[in-house]
Design a protein around this motif. Sequence first.
Motif, PDB file in Angstrom:
ATOM      1  N   PHE A 217      43.750  22.774  47.266  1.00  0.00           N
ATOM      2  CA  PHE A 217      45.187  22.978  47.089  1.00  0.00           C
ATOM      3  C   PHE A 217      45.927  22.787  48.412  1.00  0.00           C
ATOM      4  CE2 PHE A 217      43.508  25.196  43.432  1.00  0.00           C
ATOM      5  CZ  PHE A 217      44.352  24.733  42.448  1.00  0.00           C
TER       6      PHE A 217
ATOM      7  N   PRO B 190      36.414  30.423  37.595  1.00  0.00           N
ATOM      8  CA  PRO B 190      37.172  31.623  37.990  1.00  0.00           C
ATOM      9  C   PRO B 190      37.623  32.457  36.790  1.00  0.00           C
ATOM     10  CG  PRO B 190      37.939  29.731  39.212  1.00  0.00           C
ATOM     11  CD  PRO B 190      37.032  29.195  38.158  1.00  0.00           C
TER      12      PRO B 190
ATOM     13  N   PHE C 278      35.832  30.226  49.267  1.00  0.00           N
ATOM     14  CA  PHE C 278      37.252  29.971  49.503  1.00  0.00           C
ATOM     15  C   PHE C 278      37.491  28.482  49.735  1.00  0.00           C
ATOM     16  CE2 PHE C 278      40.936  29.510  52.265  1.00  0.00           C
ATOM     17  CZ  PHE C 278      41.889  30.207  51.546  1.00  0.00           C
TER      18      PHE C 278
ATOM     19  N   SER D 189      53.888  27.376  38.047  1.00  0.00           N
ATOM     20  CA  SER D 189      52.782  28.188  37.534  1.00  0.00           C
ATOM     21  C   SER D 189      52.297  29.166  38.595  1.00  0.00           C
ATOM     22  CB  SER D 189      51.633  27.325  37.017  1.00  0.00           C
ATOM     23  OG  SER D 189      51.498  26.151  37.724  1.00  0.00           O
ATOM     24  N   LEU D 190      52.345  28.729  39.855  1.00  0.00           N
ATOM     25  CA  LEU D 190      51.972  29.635  40.945  1.00  0.00           C
ATOM     26  C   LEU D 190      52.876  30.865  40.966  1.00  0.00           C
ATOM     27  CD1 LEU D 190      51.216  27.724  44.230  1.00  0.00           C
ATOM     28  CD2 LEU D 190      49.904  29.448  43.030  1.00  0.00           C
TER      29      LEU D 190
ATOM     30  N   TYR E 123      52.264  33.156  38.106  1.00  0.00           N
ATOM     31  CA  TYR E 123      50.984  33.852  38.299  1.00  0.00           C
ATOM     32  C   TYR E 123      51.125  34.994  39.299  1.00  0.00           C
ATOM     33  CZ  TYR E 123      46.265  34.597  40.089  1.00  0.00           C
ATOM     34  OH  TYR E 123      45.110  35.150  40.517  1.00  0.00           O
TER      35      TYR E 123
ATOM     36  N   MET F 147      51.439  29.564  30.605  1.00  0.00           N
ATOM     37  CA  MET F 147      50.327  28.665  30.946  1.00  0.00           C
ATOM     38  C   MET F 147      50.047  27.695  29.809  1.00  0.00           C
ATOM     39  SD  MET F 147      47.652  31.048  32.960  1.00  0.00           S
ATOM     40  CE  MET F 147      46.259  30.123  32.400  1.00  0.00           C
TER      41      MET F 147
ATOM     42  N   LEU G 215      38.806  41.399  49.299  1.00  0.00           N
ATOM     43  CA  LEU G 215      38.157  40.800  48.130  1.00  0.00           C
ATOM     44  C   LEU G 215      39.188  40.480  47.054  1.00  0.00           C
ATOM     45  CD1 LEU G 215      34.954  42.974  47.768  1.00  0.00           C
ATOM     46  CD2 LEU G 215      35.103  40.599  48.461  1.00  0.00           C
ATOM     47  N   TRP G 216      40.141  41.381  46.926  1.00  0.00           N
ATOM     48  CA  TRP G 216      41.181  41.193  45.922  1.00  0.00           C
ATOM     49  C   TRP G 216      42.010  39.941  46.249  1.00  0.00           C
ATOM     50  CZ3 TRP G 216      46.569  41.492  46.296  1.00  0.00           C
ATOM     51  CH2 TRP G 216      47.238  41.524  45.064  1.00  0.00           C
TER      52      TRP G 216
ATOM     53  N   GLN H 167      50.484  38.730  37.869  1.00  0.00           N
ATOM     54  CA  GLN H 167      49.034  38.813  38.018  1.00  0.00           C
ATOM     55  C   GLN H 167      48.363  39.917  37.243  1.00  0.00           C
ATOM     56  OE1 GLN H 167      46.658  38.806  41.419  1.00  0.00           O
ATOM     57  NE2 GLN H 167      48.517  38.446  42.562  1.00  0.00           N
TER      58      GLN H 167
ATOM     59  N   PHE I  39      37.260  26.522  46.400  1.00  0.00           N
ATOM     60  CA  PHE I  39      38.261  26.727  45.353  1.00  0.00           C
ATOM     61  C   PHE I  39      39.702  26.617  45.847  1.00  0.00           C
ATOM     62  CE2 PHE I  39      34.546  28.344  43.256  1.00  0.00           C
ATOM     63  CZ  PHE I  39      34.725  27.898  41.969  1.00  0.00           C
ATOM     64  N   ALA I  40      39.950  26.958  47.085  1.00  0.00           N
ATOM     65  CA  ALA I  40      41.356  26.995  47.514  1.00  0.00           C
ATOM     66  C   ALA I  40      41.728  25.844  48.444  1.00  0.00           C
ATOM     67  CB  ALA I  40      41.657  28.326  48.179  1.00  0.00           C
TER      68      ALA I  40
ATOM     69  N   LEU J 274      41.003  37.391  47.983  1.00  0.00           N
ATOM     70  CA  LEU J 274      40.128  36.237  47.767  1.00  0.00           C
ATOM     71  C   LEU J 274      40.050  35.893  46.283  1.00  0.00           C
ATOM     72  CD1 LEU J 274      38.451  34.412  49.493  1.00  0.00           C
ATOM     73  CD2 LEU J 274      36.513  35.916  49.184  1.00  0.00           C
ATOM     74  N   ARG J 275      39.946  36.929  45.460  1.00  0.00           N
ATOM     75  CA  ARG J 275      39.881  36.679  44.014  1.00  0.00           C
ATOM     76  C   ARG J 275      41.155  35.994  43.536  1.00  0.00           C
ATOM     77  NH1 ARG J 275      36.971  41.949  43.184  1.00  0.00           N
ATOM     78  NH2 ARG J 275      38.959  42.994  42.881  1.00  0.00           N
ATOM     79  N   THR J 276      42.284  36.444  44.065  1.00  0.00           N
ATOM     80  CA  THR J 276      43.557  35.823  43.694  1.00  0.00           C
ATOM     81  C   THR J 276      43.559  34.348  44.057  1.00  0.00           C
ATOM     82  OG1 THR J 276      44.618  37.909  44.166  1.00  0.00           O
ATOM     83  CG2 THR J 276      46.043  36.008  43.941  1.00  0.00           C
ATOM     84  N   ALA J 277      43.096  34.030  45.258  1.00  0.00           N
ATOM     85  CA  ALA J 277      43.105  32.639  45.716  1.00  0.00           C
ATOM     86  C   ALA J 277      42.177  31.785  44.864  1.00  0.00           C
ATOM     87  CB  ALA J 277      42.685  32.574  47.179  1.00  0.00           C
ATOM     88  N   ILE J 278      41.025  32.346  44.534  1.00  0.00           N
ATOM     89  CA  ILE J 278      40.039  31.575  43.788  1.00  0.00           C
ATOM     90  C   ILE J 278      40.496  31.314  42.365  1.00  0.00           C
ATOM     91  CG2 ILE J 278      37.747  31.850  42.771  1.00  0.00           C
ATOM     92  CD1 ILE J 278      36.834  32.872  45.414  1.00  0.00           C
ATOM     93  N   PHE J 279      41.422  32.138  41.895  1.00  0.00           N
ATOM     94  CA  PHE J 279      41.872  31.985  40.520  1.00  0.00           C
ATOM     95  C   PHE J 279      42.854  30.828  40.339  1.00  0.00           C
ATOM     96  CE2 PHE J 279      43.695  33.450  36.475  1.00  0.00           C
ATOM     97  CZ  PHE J 279      42.516  33.677  35.804  1.00  0.00           C
ATOM     98  N   LEU J 280      43.347  30.277  41.457  1.00  0.00           N
ATOM     99  CA  LEU J 280      44.353  29.205  41.378  1.00  0.00           C
ATOM    100  C   LEU J 280      44.003  28.071  40.418  1.00  0.00           C
ATOM    101  CD1 LEU J 280      45.638  28.789  45.035  1.00  0.00           C
ATOM    102  CD2 LEU J 280      46.777  29.778  43.059  1.00  0.00           C
ATOM    103  N   PRO J 281      42.771  27.556  40.420  1.00  0.00           N
ATOM    104  CA  PRO J 281      42.483  26.426  39.528  1.00  0.00           C
ATOM    105  C   PRO J 281      42.734  26.720  38.061  1.00  0.00           C
ATOM    106  CG  PRO J 281      40.721  26.685  41.111  1.00  0.00           C
ATOM    107  CD  PRO J 281      41.622  27.865  41.279  1.00  0.00           C
ATOM    108  N   VAL J 282      42.602  27.988  37.662  1.00  0.00           N
ATOM    109  CA  VAL J 282      42.816  28.323  36.256  1.00  0.00           C
ATOM    110  C   VAL J 282      44.294  28.244  35.907  1.00  0.00           C
ATOM    111  CG1 VAL J 282      42.524  30.100  34.508  1.00  0.00           C
ATOM    112  CG2 VAL J 282      40.825  29.829  36.287  1.00  0.00           C
ATOM    113  N   VAL J 283      45.128  28.659  36.854  1.00  0.00           N
ATOM    114  CA  VAL J 283      46.558  28.733  36.577  1.00  0.00           C
ATOM    115  C   VAL J 283      47.192  27.351  36.601  1.00  0.00           C
ATOM    116  CG1 VAL J 283      48.638  29.964  37.190  1.00  0.00           C
ATOM    117  CG2 VAL J 283      46.447  30.890  37.815  1.00  0.00           C
TER     118      VAL J 283
END
Lengths: 304, 316
Positions: A54, B194, A47, A282-283, A286, A232, B125-126, A290, A50-51, B128-137
């Motif tokens: 931001f 991601p 976390f 974009s957020l 998304y 995107m 987990l879901w 999703q 990657f997060a 967390l996966r959403t948060a980790i996907f941010l760089p792609v978007v």
Amino acid sequence: MTSQTSTPTAVRKSRPSASARFDSALGWSPRFGTNMALRMMLCVLVFCIFALPFLAIISGAFDRNSSPTEISLLPKTFTLANFEAAQQQGLWRYLLNSLVVAGGGLLLQMTVSVFAAYSLSRRKFRGQALVMLLVLMTMMLPEEVIGIPLSLVLGDLPLLGISLRGTVLAVILPVGIWGFSIFIMSEFMKEIPAEIEEAARLDGVGEFRMLFTIILPLCKPALGVIGIFGFMMVWDQYLLPLIAANDPSDYTLTVALSVLRNDTTVGPGVLLAGAVMAMIPSLLVYLFLQRSMIRGITSGATKG
Amino acid sequence: MTVTPTKPAETLNPAAGGKQAPSGRKRGNGKQLLAIWLFLVPAAVLGMYFKFIPMVEGIRLSLFKVQPFLGDVFVGFDNYVSVLTDARFMDALGHTVVLGLTQTLGALVVGFVLALLLEGQARSLWVLRTAIFLPVVTALAVVGEIWRILYFPTPDGPLNSILSSVGLGPLQFLNGTDTALWSIAVVGIWSGAPYNMVIILAGLTGVDRSLYESAGVDGATVWQRLRYITLPALRPSIVIVLTLAAIRSLRSFTEVYVLTGGGPAGSTEVWMTRMYSLGFQRNDIGVASAAAVLLLLVTLLLTVGTQLLARRKAQR
């Protein structure tokens, strides 16, 4: 399209939890213990990687003395001054450019894709295979590869002699055609049973009404997929707005960030404010779409 | 992005195929046929103007010495020769390959690890996966700006202060000729992993759980489980991930342009940035077009090659 991904989940849920040990490849255990603690620690680390960048960027955008050397997760002195300064730098104009391009480009792309996909998936006609091949080829001709001649074409449209350069159309029209959207849409339309269509045809429904009142309502999930990927794709455009612009005032927000960065009179706070503004649309897209996103990614991948 | 194009033969309409329409309407009447072609007009016009005319024009220009106001001179394959003998283009080719390989493999491995870590049904987990996907978007240009700030090369820059807290010296990152290319590769891995994670997660749901169970009964270790059950099941997903990434990395432009612009001292110049500076800044349109055609050819070969590979696999 996505049936493969949903069925195993359903099967697994109905199983007793005793077999949870065999649920994941690494055999993560749902019970508290060292295994769980290790997993949680790794999750926190992931976390952070990657997060957290931001969060740091957002906090910097709202911080009065933001500088690259003092990034924190919460603004020390909260302020909106960076956004006000951004307004003076014309950032709202860039945002407007971006939104017009994204909205128009996406609308055009979705319309074009729906029409083309309907022809390619619901009907049989001579030359269909060739048309499909050309559609797929448009995916191999992204702006980067054909950038130089494309910029010439934008400056002087063949046969028409119009220059699109400096208008939003110079970005909207080229992103209107994208093989990916057409392909995803037609794959989805193929799965609608022919009986529905035949029944409608007996009632004397014409092609146009067939598409909009019978087929399209059944394609809502696919519209979500091409909506998010199209958005995107358009929002990510960099080279195209760069070569389509007459002068920097035509830039979209993402391209304008580099102008801000090279302007020594604006602080990093303004740049961060611009980055946040470029992130928010974009957020939102998304978060709203999703499910479609996952569907889109996996539909391509699980087919191989 | 994630498309595996089907064979053209599969695009034939299932509505008309299978049971032939009893009314004898096989290809539709003339009015219907007209409607079908009319529906294709928008795509055809846009494709013509913004894809195929530029492509043909690019191939034509690559054979000419393009001079504004003086007229173009046909030079045959001279432009291709200049591209292939240009030392900076060859350097750029090397950088493109290194960057492409590092990013592709790095993002694959990281994506795989992420997928293994975040596999499961729990709601946390879901999230967390959403948060980790941010760089792609997030748009690549924005990602680039974010990392320019994280990479700030003074000792008190964000990443350098983290490095110094674990006892590593300050790095120059994007400003150093040795570190710049690797720094770009890290950004690519960060923003690409991601995406791969989601593809691999989807692949993981298809793995037969009873295999895990019986392997557990047989006393297989976690490593053996990964090696003999998970990886073989994931092969299709991995092939897709690899080809898509390879094709994408050939034409990577935005992140390099935003992060370094090809510098310092050309140490991160890739095929696209070299082409861009030749074509748009130095106005050497003929040579730049030749470089573009070469890029197109390689992309085409890669795509067709994968297609053949995928098709052969499907038949097996």
